[in-house]
Design a protein around this motif. Structure first.
Motif, PDB file in Angstrom:
ATOM      1  N   GLY A   1     -76.775  10.282   8.840  1.00 40.25           N
ATOM      2  CA  GLY A   1     -76.389   9.621  10.279  1.00 40.25           C
ATOM      3  C   GLY A   1     -75.260  10.347  11.231  1.00 40.25           C
ATOM      4  N   GLY A   2     -74.982  11.654  10.739  1.00 44.64           N
ATOM      5  CA  GLY A   2     -73.769  12.483  11.429  1.00 44.64           C
ATOM      6  C   GLY A   2     -72.622  12.044  11.676  1.00 44.64           C
ATOM      7  N   LEU A   3     -71.952  11.151  10.845  1.00 44.14           N
ATOM      8  CA  LEU A   3     -70.633  10.683  11.186  1.00 44.14           C
ATOM      9  C   LEU A   3     -69.988  11.029   9.841  1.00 44.14           C
ATOM     10  CD1 LEU A   3     -71.927   7.211  12.469  1.00 44.14           C
ATOM     11  CD2 LEU A   3     -70.427   8.965  13.510  1.00 44.14           C
ATOM     12  N   CYS A   4     -70.079  11.854   8.859  1.00 37.47           N
ATOM     13  CA  CYS A   4     -69.432  12.404   7.742  1.00 37.47           C
ATOM     14  C   CYS A   4     -67.815  12.430   8.203  1.00 37.47           C
ATOM     15  CB  CYS A   4     -69.738  13.701   7.488  1.00 37.47           C
ATOM     16  SG  CYS A   4     -71.651  13.990   7.248  1.00 37.47           S
ATOM     17  N   ALA A   5     -67.597  12.943   9.261  1.00 36.03           N
ATOM     18  CA  ALA A   5     -66.112  13.280   9.146  1.00 36.03           C
ATOM     19  C   ALA A   5     -65.426  11.801   9.939  1.00 36.03           C
ATOM     20  CB  ALA A   5     -65.789  14.256  10.619  1.00 36.03           C
ATOM     21  N   PHE A   6     -65.997  10.536   9.848  1.00 38.46           N
ATOM     22  CA  PHE A   6     -65.238   9.495  10.513  1.00 38.46           C
ATOM     23  C   PHE A   6     -65.676   8.348   9.407  1.00 38.46           C
ATOM     24  CE2 PHE A   6     -66.510  12.055  13.816  1.00 38.46           C
ATOM     25  CZ  PHE A   6     -65.523  12.419  14.571  1.00 38.46           C
ATOM     26  N   GLY A   7     -65.829   8.895   8.049  1.00 37.23           N
ATOM     27  CA  GLY A   7     -66.075   7.818   7.051  1.00 37.23           C
ATOM     28  C   GLY A   7     -67.680   7.398   7.011  1.00 37.23           C
ATOM     29  N   CYS A   8     -68.194   7.786   5.918  1.00 36.07           N
ATOM     30  CA  CYS A   8     -69.671   7.477   5.807  1.00 36.07           C
ATOM     31  C   CYS A   8     -70.014   5.792   5.836  1.00 36.07           C
ATOM     32  CB  CYS A   8     -70.255   7.992   4.335  1.00 36.07           C
ATOM     33  SG  CYS A   8     -72.052   7.862   4.478  1.00 36.07           S
ATOM     34  N   PRO A   9     -70.934   5.601   6.906  1.00 34.91           N
ATOM     35  CA  PRO A   9     -71.378   3.981   6.979  1.00 34.91           C
ATOM     36  C   PRO A   9     -72.055   3.663   6.027  1.00 34.91           C
ATOM     37  CG  PRO A   9     -72.371   5.390   8.642  1.00 34.91           C
ATOM     38  CD  PRO A   9     -71.424   6.394   7.980  1.00 34.91           C
ATOM     39  N   HIS A  10     -72.767   4.558   5.217  1.00 41.22           N
ATOM     40  CA  HIS A  10     -73.686   4.178   4.013  1.00 41.22           C
ATOM     41  C   HIS A  10     -73.096   4.487   2.542  1.00 41.22           C
ATOM     42  CE1 HIS A  10     -76.429   3.932   7.439  1.00 41.22           C
ATOM     43  NE2 HIS A  10     -76.310   5.098   7.633  1.00 41.22           N
ATOM     44  N   ASP A  11     -71.801   4.700   2.488  1.00 44.45           N
ATOM     45  CA  ASP A  11     -71.112   5.179   1.216  1.00 44.45           C
ATOM     46  C   ASP A  11     -72.085   6.355   0.441  1.00 44.45           C
ATOM     47  OD1 ASP A  11     -69.032   3.829   1.486  1.00 44.45           O
ATOM     48  OD2 ASP A  11     -69.621   2.099   0.193  1.00 44.45           O
TER      49      ASP A  11
ATOM     50  N   ASN B   1     -56.824   0.987   2.861  1.00 44.73           N
ATOM     51  CA  ASN B   1     -58.353   1.162   2.292  1.00 44.73           C
ATOM     52  C   ASN B   1     -59.369   0.709   3.109  1.00 44.73           C
ATOM     53  OD1 ASN B   1     -60.317   0.906   0.468  1.00 44.73           O
ATOM     54  ND2 ASN B   1     -59.773  -1.025  -0.288  1.00 44.73           N
ATOM     55  N   PHE B   2     -60.012   1.697   3.785  1.00 47.28           N
ATOM     56  CA  PHE B   2     -61.054   1.696   4.870  1.00 47.28           C
ATOM     57  C   PHE B   2     -62.391   1.768   4.115  1.00 47.28           C
ATOM     58  CE2 PHE B   2     -57.282   2.777   7.247  1.00 47.28           C
ATOM     59  CZ  PHE B   2     -57.303   1.936   8.204  1.00 47.28           C
ATOM     60  N   ALA B   3     -63.077   0.848   4.346  1.00 42.56           N
ATOM     61  CA  ALA B   3     -64.805   1.005   3.676  1.00 42.56           C
ATOM     62  C   ALA B   3     -65.851   0.874   4.615  1.00 42.56           C
ATOM     63  CB  ALA B   3     -64.738  -0.012   2.649  1.00 42.56           C
ATOM     64  N   LYS B   4     -66.885   0.876   4.126  1.00 44.13           N
ATOM     65  CA  LYS B   4     -67.970   0.828   5.074  1.00 44.13           C
ATOM     66  C   LYS B   4     -68.352  -0.113   6.011  1.00 44.13           C
ATOM     67  CE  LYS B   4     -71.806  -0.649   2.073  1.00 44.13           C
ATOM     68  NZ  LYS B   4     -72.909  -0.263   1.459  1.00 44.13           N
ATOM     69  N   ASP B   5     -67.631  -1.234   5.841  1.00 42.66           N
ATOM     70  CA  ASP B   5     -67.674  -2.398   6.623  1.00 42.66           C
ATOM     71  C   ASP B   5     -67.059  -2.018   7.964  1.00 42.66           C
ATOM     72  OD1 ASP B   5     -65.325  -2.300   5.519  1.00 42.66           O
ATOM     73  OD2 ASP B   5     -65.001  -4.623   5.261  1.00 42.66           O
ATOM     74  N   PHE B   6     -65.668  -1.265   7.784  1.00 38.75           N
ATOM     75  CA  PHE B   6     -65.046  -0.911   8.823  1.00 38.75           C
ATOM     76  C   PHE B   6     -65.786   0.243   9.546  1.00 38.75           C
ATOM     77  CE2 PHE B   6     -61.536   2.204  10.255  1.00 38.75           C
ATOM     78  CZ  PHE B   6     -61.221   1.464  11.617  1.00 38.75           C
ATOM     79  N   PHE B   7     -66.373   1.019   8.757  1.00 32.04           N
ATOM     80  CA  PHE B   7     -66.928   2.269   9.419  1.00 32.04           C
ATOM     81  C   PHE B   7     -68.204   1.763  10.251  1.00 32.04           C
ATOM     82  CE2 PHE B   7     -65.866   4.586   5.107  1.00 32.04           C
ATOM     83  CZ  PHE B   7     -64.467   4.538   5.398  1.00 32.04           C
ATOM     84  N   ASN B   8     -68.777   0.576   9.864  1.00 38.71           N
ATOM     85  CA  ASN B   8     -69.922   0.100  10.635  1.00 38.71           C
ATOM     86  C   ASN B   8     -69.430  -0.804  11.750  1.00 38.71           C
ATOM     87  OD1 ASN B   8     -72.792   1.016   9.544  1.00 38.71           O
ATOM     88  ND2 ASN B   8     -71.408   0.492   7.591  1.00 38.71           N
ATOM     89  N   SER B   9     -68.384  -1.060  11.842  1.00 37.68           N
ATOM     90  CA  SER B   9     -67.852  -2.079  13.127  1.00 37.68           C
ATOM     91  C   SER B   9     -66.714  -1.490  13.921  1.00 37.68           C
ATOM     92  CB  SER B   9     -67.228  -3.288  12.346  1.00 37.68           C
ATOM     93  OG  SER B   9     -65.929  -3.218  11.545  1.00 37.68           O
ATOM     94  N   SER B  10     -66.682  -0.206  13.731  1.00 32.48           N
ATOM     95  CA  SER B  10     -65.561   0.662  14.470  1.00 32.48           C
ATOM     96  C   SER B  10     -66.231   1.642  15.140  1.00 32.48           C
ATOM     97  CB  SER B  10     -64.245   0.892  13.609  1.00 32.48           C
ATOM     98  OG  SER B  10     -64.503   1.817  12.625  1.00 32.48           O
ATOM     99  N   THR B  11     -65.646   2.231  16.368  1.00 30.14           N
ATOM    100  CA  THR B  11     -66.078   3.565  16.902  1.00 30.14           C
ATOM    101  C   THR B  11     -65.489   4.790  16.287  1.00 30.14           C
ATOM    102  OG1 THR B  11     -63.931   3.550  18.483  1.00 30.14           O
ATOM    103  CG2 THR B  11     -65.809   2.242  19.179  1.00 30.14           C
TER     104      THR B  11
END
Length: 508
Positions: free
Chosen positions: A178-188, A49-59
């Motif tokens: 933000g251009g990061l759709c394919a890596f989990g949206c950092p803003h949901d 269960n990966f969520a935006k906290d992970f998307f905002n703290s990882s590469t």
């Protein structure tokens, strides 16, 4: 409720009305609709269960490592190796896709009705389901200001050449580009299953078990009655914990995707009297054309896949935007050493657009020691489609102001002018000349009018095993020619309604 499968230290027996394998575009909508109808729904998901906290703290690299199967390195074998990225996370591939939404084209439905005798499927019946899917996922057109320079330039170049195009429709709300759709949206903002159907189904009592691997579908007297598997452990669930689970249920829904659904069926020797399980693989093979511009593309701004040119859709070719962060682009272009360094130095001046082919080629999925062995050969017609598409995309970029083009074709390092494109078009190219990927595997447990022509019927239940349903992109008898996630959601919603209309058969 979402339950972390790593927490268990003893074997678990779970009771449910319905157990669903997979939480992507098929599994999550099925869970929502069944739970809303009052059924006790359990979903087992192999990923975390990966969520935006992970998307905002990882590469992006870390996200690919933990949210994609084999770190994004699933590959088909054949006359052209094709990379097929597959999501392995709560929400499935919807969490890491580009968010593009298309209804199934009318002509595809008509083809299935007329050529495959799937007469129970109709455009009219499906339309309310498509409308509901779009409402629940906040589907809307991309606005010009969110497109980013890359998509805007391609749109302008296509318009100058007289080609039809349009802003894509996406599942999104309050997108910040933000251009990061394919890596989990950092803003949901991307309304993938993890932030749309899954929370909705939780409200009605659906329970999701993460890090949960299914080994067996259990049957009794020709009827599916549950699943058996084991939980993973480790920080990101890399290892078999040795802790087993069994879910007992009245109905089993297999929604593991077109690569892993046939693997599970084959391992369990189920639903294959037709011999079609794992066959008929279609993938929408894709390639990217890149252009160099003097101005900055500001690639960190905008939606990567925001515009579509469908002028050549009747020929099986469409163009959709593409872009990824520099760390990912550096491993996605066929350059090495000094050439790679020079190209990446120009990152902000590079633009890219994707080619997608409505394939007439097909392949198959077999298992090797429990893992998929994917074989897919690109036929000559599809090779010629790619050849034409590379030339068209290059011409569009030149019209938009590109100084030179990087085509995805071995032996053609750069196009500097129309003369180079003309030379390419006159040259003989083979399938393995193209640098290919594919994001839409389909068809490996297809619908059929009878048990000889399909694995499942038109309500998505297997012909061979009662109460065993397939609900993912495996169901489609041909490729769609458009991104499939909305089609999966609509077909699944329809099938669940058909199931619920026969309450006495499935839930008594």
């Amino acid at each position: 409720m979402i339950v972390d499968g790593r927490k268990f230290d003893s074997n678990q027996i779970i009771e449910a009305d319905v157990v669903i394998i997979g939480s992507g575009a098929g599994g999550a909508p099925a869970a929502y609709r069944l739970a809303k109808a009052g059924k006790k729904v359990v979903v087992v998901e192999e990923g975390g269960n990966f969520a935006k906290d992970f998307f905002n703290s990882s590469t992006p690299y870390e996200r690919m490592k933990y949210m994609y199967r084999n770190s994004g390195a699933v590959v088909s074998l054949g006359n052209a190796g094709v990379v097929i990225p597959l999501g392995k996370t709560l929400g499935g591939t919807t969490t890491v896709n580009s968010g593009t939404m298309f209804k199934t084209p009318d002509e595809v439905i008509n083809l299935w009705r007329n050529n495959y005798n799937l007469t129970e499927i109709s455009n009219e019946e499906l339309l309310p389901y498509f409308n509901e899917v779009e409402e629940l996922t906040d589907t809307t057109d991309v606005t010009w200001d969110l497109m980013g320079i890359n998509n805007q330039l391609f749109a302008e170049g296509a318009k100058k050449l007289g080609y039809h195009g349009f802003p894509l429709r996406r599942n999104m709300k309050d997108c910040q580009g933000g251009g990061l759709c394919a890596f989990g949206c950092p803003h949901d903002a991307k309304r993938s299953m993890n932030v749309s159907y899954i929370p909705l189904s939780e409200k009605y009592g659906a329970v999701y078990y993460t890090y949960s691997h299914v080994e067996n579908i259990t049957t009794k007297s020709g009827k599916a009655v549950g699943v058996i598997g084991y939980f993973y452990n480790g920080r990101f669930g890399q290892e078999n914990s040795g802790i087993k689970f069994e879910v007992k249920a009245n109905v089993v829904i297999l929604a593991a995707g077109s690569i892993y659904t046939p693997i599970i069926l084959k391992k369990n020797k189920l639903a294959n009297s037709s011999g079609l399980v794992g066959k008929n693989l279609r993938i929408h093979p894709a390639a990217k054309v890149m252009g160099y511009f003097e101005e900055s593309m500001e690639n960190w701004k905008g939606i990567p896949q925001a515009y579509c040119v469908d002028e050549f859709a009747d020929e099986g070719i469409i163009f959709e935007g593409f872009w990824i962060p520099p760390s990912m682009l550096s491993i996605a272009i066929p350059k090495f050493g000094h050439e790679l360094k020079t190209m990446m130095k120009d990152y902000t001046h590079l633009a890219g657009f994707g080619i997608m082919v409505h394939d007439t080629s097909s392949g198959n999925v077999n298992q090797f020691k429990g893992n998929p062995l994917i074989k897919y050969n690109l036929n000559n017609d599809d090779v010629n489609r790619f050849k034409k598409a590379v030339a068209i995309a290059s011409e569009i970029y030149f019209e938009a102001g590109a100084k030179h083009i990087y085509p995805p074709v071995f032996g053609f390092e750069e196009f500097k002018s129309q003369k180079d494109i003309d030379h390419f078009l006159k040259s003989k190219v083979k399938a393995d000349f193209f640098e290919l990927s594919a994001f839409h595997p389909m068809g490996t447990a297809k619908m059929g009018a009878n048990p000889k022509e399909g694995v499942i019927d038109q309500n998505l239940e297997t012909f061979d095993i009662d109460s065993l349903f397939i609900m993912d992109a495996s169901i489609f008898p041909t490729s769609l020619g458009v991104n499939p996630q909305e089609s999966i959601m609509a077909f699944v919603s329809r099938a669940v309604d058909k199931m619920l209309s026969r309450e006495e058969k499935y839930f008594n």
